[in-house]
Design an enzyme around this catalytic site. Structure first.
Site, short mmCIF file in Angstrom:
data_model
loop_
_atom_site.label_atom_id
_atom_site.label_comp_id
_atom_site.label_asym_id
_atom_site.label_seq_id
_atom_site.Cartn_x
_atom_site.Cartn_y
_atom_site.Cartn_z
CG LEU A 10 -1.84 -1.21 1.11
CD1 LEU A 10 -2.42 -1.52 2.48
CD2 LEU A 10 -2.95 -1.00 0.24
CG HIS A 38 4.18 -10.82 8.66
ND1 HIS A 38 4.24 -10.65 7.35
CD2 HIS A 38 5.35 -11.40 8.77
CE1 HIS A 38 5.49 -11.17 7.00
NE2 HIS A 38 6.01 -11.73 7.88
C1 GRF Z 1 -2.04 -15.26 6.48
O1 GRF Z 1 -0.80 -16.02 6.92
C2 GRF Z 1 -1.62 -13.86 6.92
O2 GRF Z 1 -0.64 -13.93 8.16
C3 GRF Z 1 -0.97 -13.61 5.87
O3 GRF Z 1 -1.70 -13.92 4.87
C4 GRF Z 1 -2.24 -15.27 5.21
C5 GRF Z 1 -3.61 -15.23 4.60
O4 GRF Z 1 -4.45 -16.19 4.96
N1 GRF Z 1 -1.05 -12.17 5.42
P1 GRF Z 1 -5.99 -16.33 4.82
O5 GRF Z 1 -6.17 -15.71 3.50
O6 GRF Z 1 -6.55 -15.45 5.82
O7 GRF Z 1 -6.41 -17.73 4.95
#
Ligand code: GRF
Length: 216
Positions: free
Chosen positions: A97, A113
């Site tokens: 972003l 994250h």
């Molecule tokens: C998760 O591991 C999150 O931490 C990262 O992307 C992944 C998304 O998974 N930013 P989901 O789409 O919520 O299943």
């Protein structure tokens, strides 16, 4: 939308398992807010199906339809602000972003994250944690600032890496942790327990100098 509930807009790009955890937390009253809309930059994101099943309005804003990041982010802002959100939640939103976007939502933009930041910002966090010989790994909720995956960390959950573990199994175990800490962090923000103060994050009115860590 009932006027008494805080409004949350969730941005996704993929599977949406975190979105599902947030939907369930809202339904169960663990988040005292309502997901007003889900926005995806990817028309194929399975999270859009989850949102529709939960009767949440969805919008697809495809980044490839815009000539640069700023015009894409401006389109996102325009759509998000239709819902006057208390909080904008990134849940697997795979776009970097612009500072303009991030400043617009300063203090009300959260990300999750899959690593114990500041370790392993960016992609492939699970394999990188294994390659680095880490014994512990986990997930981090942080307020978003213009530097990628570097905003103030507020909540973490960690686990012990099992000998012989693969990136795939680690990803599944970390994802399960994400599903418990993200709703909690969001609820704390909506309650006003967790917020961005002028000098950094605060929890219950006190500076939060290190993230709140859950060991599993
Ligand atoms: C998760 O591991 C999150 O931490 C990262 O992307 C992944 C998304 O998974 N930013 P989901 O789409 O919520 O299943």
């Amino acid at each position: 939308m009932s006027a008494d509930k805080s409004s949350i807009v969730v941005l996704i790009s993929g599977a949406g398992s975190n979105l599902q955890a947030l939907i369930e937390a809202c339904n169960a009253g663990r988040i005292a807010g309502k997901i007003a809309a889900v926005i995806s930059n990817n028309a194929q994101a399975y999270g859009l199906v989850r949102a529709k099943e939960a009767r949440i309005p969805t919008h697809i804003i495809t980044h490839t339809a815009y000539s640069n990041r700023l015009t894409f982010d401006q389109a996102l802002i325009q759509q998000i602000d239709c819902y006057t959100p208390t909080l904008v939640v990134l849940a697997g939103f795979l776009r970097v972003l612009t500072p303009e976007f991030i400043h617009h939502y300063q203090g009300r933009l959260l990300n999750i994250h899959p690593s114990l930041l500041p370790k392993f910002p960016g992609l492939d966090t699970h394999q990188r944690a294994l390659d680095a010989g880490e014994n512990v790994h986990g997930a981090t909720v942080h307020f978003v600032t213009p530097e990628l995956d570097s905003g103030p960390r507020v909540v973490q959950a960690q686990l012990d890496i099992i000998p012989g573990e693969t990136a795939r199994s680690l990803a599944q175990r970390v994802l399960a942790l994400e599903h418990s800490i993200y709703p909690l962090a969001i609820q704390w923000v909506l309650e006003g327990r967790l917020k961005m103060g002028h000098n950094g994050p605060e929890f219950d009115g006190k500076p939060l100098t290190t993230p709140i860590v859950f060991n599993t």
